[in-house]
Design a protein around this motif. Structure first.
Motif, PDB file in Angstrom:
ATOM      1  N   GLY A 157       6.004   4.550   3.496  1.00 23.65           N
ATOM      2  CA  GLY A 157       5.944   4.731   4.941  1.00 23.65           C
ATOM      3  C   GLY A 157       7.220   4.319   5.655  1.00 23.65           C
ATOM      4  O   GLY A 157       7.521   4.803   6.743  1.00 23.65           O
ATOM      5  N   GLY A 158       7.988   3.437   5.045  1.00 24.65           N
ATOM      6  CA  GLY A 158       9.257   2.989   5.629  1.00 24.65           C
ATOM      7  C   GLY A 158      10.423   3.893   5.291  1.00 24.65           C
ATOM      8  O   GLY A 158      11.560   3.595   5.644  1.00 24.65           O
TER       9      GLY A 158
ATOM     10  N   GLY B 221       8.320   7.030   8.488  1.00 24.57           N
ATOM     11  CA  GLY B 221       7.221   7.627   9.235  1.00 24.57           C
ATOM     12  C   GLY B 221       6.789   8.998   8.746  1.00 24.57           C
ATOM     13  O   GLY B 221       5.803   9.544   9.230  1.00 24.57           O
ATOM     14  N   SER B 222       7.499   9.584   7.779  1.00 19.97           N
ATOM     15  CA  SER B 222       7.131  10.925   7.299  1.00 19.97           C
ATOM     16  C   SER B 222       6.212  10.890   6.083  1.00 19.97           C
ATOM     17  O   SER B 222       5.761  11.921   5.605  1.00 19.97           O
ATOM     18  CB  SER B 222       8.385  11.750   6.970  1.00 19.97           C
ATOM     19  N   TYR B 223       5.908   9.699   5.592  1.00 16.05           N
ATOM     20  CA  TYR B 223       5.023   9.541   4.429  1.00 16.05           C
ATOM     21  C   TYR B 223       3.614  10.003   4.763  1.00 16.05           C
ATOM     22  O   TYR B 223       3.093   9.716   5.829  1.00 16.05           O
ATOM     23  CB  TYR B 223       4.998   8.062   4.020  1.00 16.05           C
ATOM     24  N   ASP B 224       3.002  10.739   3.861  1.00 12.84           N
ATOM     25  CA  ASP B 224       1.600  11.158   3.993  1.00 12.84           C
ATOM     26  C   ASP B 224       0.936  10.897   2.646  1.00 12.84           C
ATOM     27  O   ASP B 224       1.425  11.366   1.622  1.00 12.84           O
ATOM     28  CB  ASP B 224       1.523  12.640   4.361  1.00 12.84           C
ATOM     29  N   LEU B 225      -0.156  10.176   2.663  1.00 13.52           N
ATOM     30  CA  LEU B 225      -0.829   9.746   1.443  1.00 13.52           C
ATOM     31  C   LEU B 225      -1.090  10.884   0.458  1.00 13.52           C
ATOM     32  O   LEU B 225      -0.926  10.724  -0.749  1.00 13.52           O
ATOM     33  CB  LEU B 225      -2.143   9.056   1.803  1.00 13.52           C
TER      34      LEU B 225
ATOM     35  N   GLY C 281       0.823  -1.208   0.000  1.00 19.69           N
ATOM     36  CA  GLY C 281       0.000   0.000   0.000  1.00 19.69           C
ATOM     37  C   GLY C 281       0.847   1.243   0.000  1.00 19.69           C
ATOM     38  O   GLY C 281       0.386   2.312   0.348  1.00 19.69           O
ATOM     39  N   GLY C 282       2.102   1.147  -0.408  1.00 24.72           N
ATOM     40  CA  GLY C 282       3.086   2.198  -0.258  1.00 24.72           C
ATOM     41  C   GLY C 282       2.837   3.537  -0.874  1.00 24.72           C
ATOM     42  O   GLY C 282       3.327   4.505  -0.372  1.00 24.72           O
TER      43      GLY C 282
ATOM     44  N   SER D 193       6.016  13.085  -4.465  1.00 28.18           N
ATOM     45  CA  SER D 193       6.771  14.149  -3.807  1.00 28.18           C
ATOM     46  C   SER D 193       8.256  13.795  -3.800  1.00 28.18           C
ATOM     47  O   SER D 193       9.109  14.641  -4.046  1.00 28.18           O
ATOM     48  CB  SER D 193       6.324  14.328  -2.354  1.00 28.18           C
ATOM     49  N   PHE D 194       8.554  12.539  -3.525  1.00 23.33           N
ATOM     50  CA  PHE D 194       9.939  12.086  -3.509  1.00 23.33           C
ATOM     51  C   PHE D 194      10.566  12.189  -4.890  1.00 23.33           C
ATOM     52  O   PHE D 194      11.665  12.714  -5.046  1.00 23.33           O
ATOM     53  CB  PHE D 194      10.009  10.641  -3.011  1.00 23.33           C
ATOM     54  N   SER D 195       9.880  11.704  -5.896  1.00 18.82           N
ATOM     55  CA  SER D 195      10.407  11.766  -7.269  1.00 18.82           C
ATOM     56  C   SER D 195      10.553  13.195  -7.750  1.00 18.82           C
ATOM     57  O   SER D 195      11.391  13.489  -8.595  1.00 18.82           O
ATOM     58  CB  SER D 195       9.502  10.978  -8.232  1.00 18.82           C
TER      59      SER D 195
END
Length: 152
Positions: free
Chosen positions: A90-91, A138-142, A8-9, A149-151
């Motif tokens: 999320g990891g 833990g900083s991931y927000d759907l 569900g990443g 956002s990372f890419s």
């Protein structure tokens, strides 16, 4: 062994499918290229030990996720540097051999698009160190801080 994404990443960004992939690719890779060249932009952050800058091939991988919608589509994205995939969930930041984070999202074998951005001088240790604090576990927000956002 390569680290795995949690199930569900990733989330989606909505937009018109045809224009989203190309606009997203251009914007995301412009930002990535500026991060990859941070040694030139922010010399004070450069590692104190000798540079390990070498040429690497940079690619963006984008896969549609969720149900097909009339004019809108969600996407999962990640960055390939040579054959190593960098993705965010999320990891935190995950590294794997090849774009394995896209596997759970593919509906068809041809769903993923790989957009080549050529060869760039990169110190991979510096690249990873610069991104790690901003994309910590833990900083991931759907909706606000996801794989796109990372890419970006």
């Amino acid at each position: 062994s390569p680290s795995q994404l949690e199930s569900g990443g990733c989330s989606c960004s909505l937009g018109r499918e045809a224009s989203v992939v190309s606009a997203m690719a251009a914007t995301l890779m412009a930002h990535i290229m500026s991060i990859l060249d941070l040694n030139a932009v922010l010399p004070g952050l450069a590692p104190s030990k000798p540079s390990r800058v070498t040429k690497h091939r940079v690619q963006l991988v984008v896969t549609p996720i969720g149900p097909w919608m009339m004019d809108y589509q969600g996407y999962h994205s990640s960055v390939l540097i040579d054959s190593t995939e960098y993705s965010f969930s999320g990891g935190g930041i995950s590294k794997a051999e090849g774009p394995i984070s896209h596997g759970p999202f593919r509906r068809e074998a041809f769903d993923s698009k790989v957009i080549d951005y050529g060869w760039h001088n990169i110190d991979l240790g510096f690249f990873e160190a610069i991104l790690a604090p901003h994309f910590a576990p833990g900083s991931y927000d759907l909706l606000r801080k996801n794989c796109n956002s990372f890419s970006d």
